[in-house]
Write an enzyme that holds these catalytic residues in place. Structure first.
Site, PDB file in Angstrom:
ATOM      1  N   SER A   1     -20.351 -22.168 -32.443  1.00 16.52           N
ATOM      2  CA  SER A   1     -19.587 -22.553 -33.627  1.00 16.52           C
ATOM      3  C   SER A   1     -18.220 -21.885 -33.627  1.00 16.52           C
ATOM      4  O   SER A   1     -17.973 -20.931 -32.883  1.00 16.52           O
ATOM      5  CB  SER A   1     -20.344 -22.174 -34.913  1.00 16.52           C
ATOM      6  OG  SER A   1     -20.459 -20.764 -35.025  1.00 16.52           O
TER       7      SER A   1
ATOM      8  N   TYR B   1     -15.886  -4.352 -42.635  1.00 13.12           N
ATOM      9  CA  TYR B   1     -15.350  -5.319 -41.677  1.00 13.12           C
ATOM     10  C   TYR B   1     -14.127  -4.752 -40.963  1.00 13.12           C
ATOM     11  O   TYR B   1     -14.010  -4.857 -39.736  1.00 13.12           O
ATOM     12  CB  TYR B   1     -14.973  -6.612 -42.403  1.00 13.12           C
ATOM     13  CG  TYR B   1     -14.430  -7.676 -41.469  1.00 13.12           C
ATOM     14  CD1 TYR B   1     -15.228  -8.237 -40.482  1.00 13.12           C
ATOM     15  CD2 TYR B   1     -13.119  -8.121 -41.585  1.00 13.12           C
ATOM     16  CE1 TYR B   1     -14.737  -9.215 -39.624  1.00 13.12           C
ATOM     17  CE2 TYR B   1     -12.616  -9.100 -40.739  1.00 13.12           C
ATOM     18  CZ  TYR B   1     -13.428  -9.648 -39.757  1.00 13.12           C
ATOM     19  OH  TYR B   1     -12.927 -10.607 -38.906  1.00 13.12           O
TER      20      TYR B   1
END
Length: 311
Positions: free
Chosen positions: A16, A168
């Protein structure tokens, strides 16, 4: 992109987003692509889709769950058994801004998948990359979010305090510290045929942004993210260009950082850029390397043994 016939490339997260686009581009140029996917079923669906537009695509879908070091090791072992050459490893897969979770090995998931999983995978495959004839490359996908990141060695897994964006940022800074330190160690060992290169996609429209809201179950955040993507983001196909450039373009040096050269480095065609000063901190990089070896149990000592002096 140059012709990639007779070349074998491994791409993580190949089913993806940026990984899918990169896999299709490599296939169009004739490469054999090992698609490292957490879900083999989704990987096969992606391979079938690519095959409809690239009928002669040579795609090999294999399971590789970066949140499980045993899966990473098993994937790498099978690749070493089945291939006698690996010309590029694209450390692309990742998760972004999700609620706190832990991997199978007890790592905070964003750091575990984005950094530790790829650190272990690269270590397992490095001997194959180095032994392959010609120039080979290890490409590690980072993000502009690294600029807001900091590696908290006292609370790496964010057990005391967790903010999804701080976690993150930490993982994306770790990607760069690793990529640059790997290049320094390759150079110190006298290995000039294998290069470690970093890249970032800018702001690309992929399902990565949707993962956080989906895990949270927040439709409002999901719709807001989709709206932002529609207005500001470039396509995933464009977002994959820096990774493809880093993996294949002439003139790319080990330790380079490739990203979009357009507006605020969020979109446009790839160019070599500079990441933030912290990412080039050698002491921090060495400390992260030592911690990564300790926590993953993967060491690079044999492959990166310093080459003997010819004299």
């Amino acid at each position: 992109m140059p012709d990639c016939s007779e070349r074998t490339v491994a791409v993580t997260g190949a089913n993806s987003g940026l990984g899918f686009e990169a896999t299709e581009a490599f296939a169009r140029k004739g490469a054999t692509v090992v698609m490292a996917c957490r879900s083999v079923d989704r990987g096969r669906d992606a391979a079938d889709e690519i095959g409809r537009s690239v009928p002669d695509a040579d795609l090999d879908v294999r399971e590789c769950d970066l949140a499980d070091l045993s899966s990473v090791a098993a994937f790498a072992e099978r690749v070493r058994e089945d291939y006698d050459a690996l010309h590029a490893l694209c450390n692309n897969a990742g998760v972004m801004a999700i609620p706190r979770r832990e991997t199978a090995d007890g790592f905070e998931t964003q750091l575990g998948v984005n950094h530790f999983g790829h650190f272990a995978l690269t270590g397992h495959l490095l001997d194959l990359l180095v032994a392959t004839d010609g120039e080979t490359r290890i490409v590690t996908q980072s993000s502009g979010a690294h600029e807001a990141g900091d590696v908290d060695f006292e609370d790496l897994h964010r057990e005391a305090s967790y903010d999804k964006w701080e976690a993150y940022g930490q993982s994306k800074l770790a990607n760069l510290l690793f990529a640059y330190e790997l290049q320094r160690r390759l150079a110190a060992a006298g290995i000039d045929g294998t290069k470690s290169v970093a890249c970032h996609p800018g702001y690309a429209d992929t399902n990565l942004q949707a993962r956080g809201p989906e895990v949270e179950g927040s439709r409002v955040k999901l719709y807001a993210m989709k709206a932002a993507n529609a207005v500001f983001a470039q396509s995933a196909q464009r977002g994959a260009l820096p990774m493809l450039y880093a993996a294949t373009a002439d003139g790319v040096d080990g330790g380079d950082y490739v990203g979009p050269g357009g507006f605020l480095n969020m979109r446009g065609y790839p160019e070599v850029q500079r990441s933030n000063d912290t990412s080039y901190d050698r002491d921090r990089a060495r400390r992260l390397w030592d911690v990564s070896e300790d926590l993953t149990g993967v060491t690079y000592d044999e492959t990166l043994a310093v080459a003997p002096d010819p004299a």
